[in-house]
Design a protein around this motif. Sequence first.
Motif, mmCIF file in Angstrom:
data_model
loop_
_atom_site.group_PDB
_atom_site.id
_atom_site.type_symbol
_atom_site.label_atom_id
_atom_site.label_comp_id
_atom_site.label_asym_id
_atom_site.label_seq_id
_atom_site.Cartn_x
_atom_site.Cartn_y
_atom_site.Cartn_z
ATOM 1 N N GLU A 54 0.810 -1.001 0.148
ATOM 2 C CA GLU A 54 -0.183 0.221 0.136
ATOM 3 C C GLU A 54 0.919 1.022 -0.154
ATOM 4 N N PRO A 55 1.805 1.154 0.676
ATOM 5 C CA PRO A 55 2.518 2.364 0.634
ATOM 6 C C PRO A 55 3.749 2.318 -0.762
ATOM 7 N N ASN A 58 0.648 4.351 -2.636
ATOM 8 C CA ASN A 58 0.354 6.151 -2.181
ATOM 9 C C ASN A 58 1.097 6.430 -2.694
ATOM 10 N N GLU A 59 2.344 6.604 -2.629
ATOM 11 C CA GLU A 59 3.559 7.095 -3.183
ATOM 12 C C GLU A 59 3.286 7.598 -4.488
ATOM 13 N N LEU A 61 1.315 7.291 -6.341
ATOM 14 C CA LEU A 61 -0.415 8.063 -6.653
ATOM 15 C C LEU A 61 0.074 9.633 -6.693
ATOM 16 N N LEU A 62 0.189 9.787 -5.205
ATOM 17 C CA LEU A 62 1.125 10.929 -4.635
ATOM 18 C C LEU A 62 1.529 11.505 -5.471
ATOM 19 N N GLU A 66 -2.810 15.024 -4.799
ATOM 20 C CA GLU A 66 -2.340 14.666 -3.289
ATOM 21 C C GLU A 66 -3.876 14.092 -2.859
ATOM 22 N N ASP A 67 -4.848 13.977 -2.991
ATOM 23 C CA ASP A 67 -5.732 13.195 -2.932
ATOM 24 C C ASP A 67 -5.566 11.365 -3.502
ATOM 25 N N PHE A 68 -4.136 10.981 -2.885
ATOM 26 C CA PHE A 68 -3.849 9.986 -3.153
ATOM 27 C C PHE A 68 -5.642 8.501 -2.857
ATOM 28 N N PRO A 69 -5.119 8.734 -1.776
ATOM 29 C CA PRO A 69 -6.869 7.537 -1.303
ATOM 30 C C PRO A 69 -8.018 7.300 -2.183
ATOM 31 N N ARG A 72 -6.314 6.127 -5.368
ATOM 32 C CA ARG A 72 -7.089 4.482 -4.829
ATOM 33 C C ARG A 72 -7.692 3.651 -4.949
ATOM 34 N N ARG A 73 -8.997 4.384 -4.339
ATOM 35 C CA ARG A 73 -10.261 3.364 -4.494
ATOM 36 C C ARG A 73 -10.847 3.450 -5.686
#
Length: 107
Positions: A54-55, A58-59, A61-62, A66-69, A72-73
Amino acid sequence: MTSHHPAPRPARPVADLFSADGRLKAIPRKPARREALLAHLAATLFEDGRDYREPEVNEALLAVHEDFPALRRYLVIGGFLGRTKDGSTYRRQQQPGSPGGAIPAVA
């Protein structure tokens, strides 16, 4: 006389969603635009056949927004990324004909 064939799709239909520095300006609200963006992100950020923690997801997508969550969803719900039951590992999916894959879409 006008021929009635569909216009050819541009090679990078999502190019205008990104600013010059390669960051995403905004996550599109329109499902078709968002779908095109997600396909592009999955293809450019994640290698086929490789597991990602997951990290790492996140990295990656970041780096574009900035809205990586949210990204990801959307990737998981849209069937672009598969996720293990415990949520620890992600893997790029072959884009199925029907979105969602094994994970049900959540409205």
